[in-house]
Design an enzyme around this catalytic site. Sequence first.
Site, PDB file in Angstrom:
ATOM      1  N   CYS B 153       6.731   2.500  -1.578  1.00  0.00           N
ATOM      2  CA  CYS B 153       5.719   2.387  -0.519  1.00  0.00           C
ATOM      3  C   CYS B 153       4.452   3.153  -0.874  1.00  0.00           C
ATOM      4  O   CYS B 153       3.365   2.808  -0.436  1.00  0.00           O
ATOM      5  CB  CYS B 153       6.282   2.829   0.824  1.00  0.00           C
ATOM      6  SG  CYS B 153       6.993   4.464   0.878  1.00  0.00           S
ATOM      7  N   VAL B 157       0.872   1.603  -0.314  1.00  0.00           N
ATOM      8  CA  VAL B 157      -0.110   2.143   0.638  1.00  0.00           C
ATOM      9  C   VAL B 157      -1.467   2.313  -0.040  1.00  0.00           C
ATOM     10  O   VAL B 157      -2.506   2.012   0.543  1.00  0.00           O
ATOM     11  CB  VAL B 157       0.385   3.476   1.240  1.00  0.00           C
ATOM     12  CG1 VAL B 157      -0.727   4.141   2.054  1.00  0.00           C
ATOM     13  CG2 VAL B 157       1.595   3.246   2.132  1.00  0.00           C
TER      14      VAL B 157
END
Lengths: 500, 519
Positions: B153, B157
């Site tokens: 992630c 991001v």
Amino acid sequence: MTQATSQSAAEIKARNKQLIQEVLKVYPEKTAKRRAKHLNVHEAGKSDCGVKSNLKSIPGVMTIRGCAYAGSKGVVWGPIKDMVHLSHGPVGCGQYSWGSRRNYYVGTTGIDTFVTMQFTSDFQEKDIVFGGDKKLVKIIDEIHELFPLNHGLTIQSECPIGLIGDDIEAVSRSKSKEYNGKTIVPVRCEGFRGVSQSLGHHIANDAVRDWIFDKIAPDKAPSFESTPYDVAIIGDYNIGGDAWSSRILLEEMGLRVIAQWSGDGSLAELEATPKAKLNILHCYRSMNYISRHMEEKFGIPWCEYNFFGPSKIAESLRKIATYFDDKIKEGAERVIAKYQPLMDAVIAKYRPRLEGKTVMLFVGGLRPRHVIGAYEDLGMEVVGTGYEFGHNDDYQRTAQRYVKDGTLIYDDVTGYEFERFVEKIQPDLVGSGIKEKYVFQKMGVPFRQMHSWDYSGPYHGYDGFAIFARDMDMAINSPVWKMTKAPWTNSPQPTLMAAE
Amino acid sequence: MTQNAEHVLDHLELFKGQEYQQMLANKRALFECPHDPAEVERIREWSKTPEYREKNFAREALTVNPAKACQPLGAVFVSAGFEGTLPFVHGSQGCVAYYRSHLSRHFKEPSSCVSSSMTEDAAVFGGLNNMIDGLANSYNMYKPKMIAVSTTCMAEVIGDDLNAFIKTAKEKGSVPAEFDVPFAHTPAFVGSHVNGYDHALKGILEHFWDGKAGSAPKLERKQNGKINVIGGFDGYTVGNLREIKRILELMEIEYTILGDNSDVFDTPTDGEFRMYGGGTSLHDAANAVHAKATISMQQYCTEKTLPFVEDHGHKILAFNYPLGVGATDDFLMALSRITGKPIPKALEQERGRLVDAIADSSSHIHGKKFAIYGDPDLCYGLAAFLLELGAEPTHVLSTNGGKAWEEKMRTLFASSPFGQNCHVYPGKDLWHMRSLLFTEPVDFLIGNTYGKYLERDTGTPLIRIGFPIFDRHHHHRYPVWGYQGGINVLVKILDKIFDEIDKHTNIAGKTDYSFDIVR
């Protein structure tokens, strides 16, 4: 003691040095240059192991390391049993670290105790885009409603939190106020911070300082009456019950343990620790920070100890006793004497089976040195060791107090290096983690997980040493290792062959 | 002192001793500032009530004990199913340590995977250099035939662009230009591990079939008679894929398993560590484009992959973890229909044996109520089998199940008289399940290892089927698909039923009139 049987110390040193040069050949030039600084052969008399440490892992090499979140939620905070630890971010981090560390505790899980639960904010795309603070507010309310007996809350940040600019500190402050000063601790342990679990330990320690110690009301009445013999166990995570088999010895020698950090620990114990007369520190790496802070702020001395194996336990009990009066010093001697027959019996039983066996270790930040004495008590010899996330002060302690001349040292070892080293050195036992276990067992090498005690334990204390000895014997002398080659295959056995 | 050298006591016994018990009681009373035991008891009882259930189900933000993991786990799992493939996850390194541990704890096998080890500076400047160095190091050290890239992630991001990064890395000479580096974006904050499986598999097929990210001509499909089979994310991949291969061979169907990790997670202990043991050959992966049809064993693991395959002209067909008689019938008949090959007598006999086993034992299962949780396809397959056995899958819960799955489950319930009182719970977690088990009790619970906490709290006996299974060994080696797999699942369920009957009838002189020797 066993090196003499086949090779001289000089020969071993030369072989190990050559081995390092060999493994470095596989790397692109830039990487080889960087990795070379993390590999060395220990020279007796040197003040450290001659390796660099606590530096960034190199991309793509298969480091064994984890992250800051693992160091904070997984190690330091997770075991505090009466607080809810929220894995704040996407679902994975909390899921993969759910219950597997074996921090034992007593309590009614889900009601007044929460260690083996997975609380997560399960971030979705909208939380990333719009921020997660509002969700966090709601989560705190829901925890308050559904788990009313929790004594507090920690917010363990996963990677996205720091990247999307959430203000978990502001949320914590305002919700704490709303709930009459309830302990809510925001922890900035995003996984990308630092180079390993280690920074997560430090951040978690600082969070205790800032959000627990600094918030204790100065007029708060003590919940118990202090005694001159009050100590706190720092840096024991009670894996398989380690802190319990340690605590019992301290109490038997006349001390009173007022807090356990953090295995089977509670918020009340954290808050009471500034009343301790001495902090005794097992895992230096993960909790030296808070020990130093308590020394500076509250004047509490701290002392490192080692409860692996009877030699180090006796040494440690005596060392701890030096901080107290004769009553405790006598107590230490009494405890040592009490357990001597048990230790003699354990060693009489297992040493003959283990004498001369060699071990290679690769563990976290303490055990790569701390368990060496226990192996030596059994007549075994550690021929290679390294830290996943140790710092220079760990390697200094290792060099000055533990390893022998010629020991192979490997910091933040890569999968490739570790396999090659084991393939060439052919130890009788490897002690490392779950990711390494099956690699070496496939190679026919006996293995024990030295993070989780391979689902056994405790290994600390006298009671623990008996289990340690039994387990090492069980691993090395299992009949399975004689069966790895089919009897009808005549080709020379490619022992300990690592992957291509 | 409790410990002794002759009979060493570990944590299982050691702490039961008087000295330890006293010590722990003192610790609690003096230092833990515990709640009044009566209050703890009150809350414990309250947590079992319908009132608590209502509050519990009203949760909007908090997730407690979910039964799902994040995307990259599925990506690593499927990537490992290709010949000589090193899964490479771009982002924070701790994630990779977690995936490897998770898979190793379930399969009791090594799990090789690397990370690009992005840290704070990469968060600011992007992870391009990590990709460049990482690919070069992995390629040199581990000599893979392919490196399959996915993302954590963190990389998602900050918006790292895998396609561009890999291209640049190749230009910089990290790996040869023609070296296979398929990729998939696998954000942890979207979907779950089953979607990661889907995205990574699609990424690999796209790479081979659609011109290797613009570096080669697209493959021109020349249809052959072969069938592709996709297993999906599956804790029983070792037993299941081998069973599927056996069935296909019995039917004399030419096939390619896409992402065949059955040997990868089951290598021998013979003195050699095989980092790359087995897997679908890259040649077969590329040539799979020519197949006549592609069958997914798990619809919700292939929601993106199957339409992609269909766009290449394949017939596509998706099952939902086919388990038991009817589902295996459907699977075999579909194979036969697509290939024109008859279902051989041998399989018909196997079918008869499963039906025989059900006939022998169904009176012990008939009418029993079960709660099931797990991945959406697994839940569906298990529920369908239970209905065949005359049992009631009363609560079926899937944390990563969505609306479409919910509808599908309702249709399944409606198809059977045993499904009339059954309910489906998409998007819920095991803390919801806890409330269900207290307020609407069932006879048995089916789920993964974490179900043991529910078993402890609610007394519902747990039958371990799912992923992960950490605390029982080797069940992943046995298939649960096919008629043979059906027998395995039946036996698992029966063993627990009989153990429970014995457990409740074994008090001497009191209940042991029913402690029967023949059941």
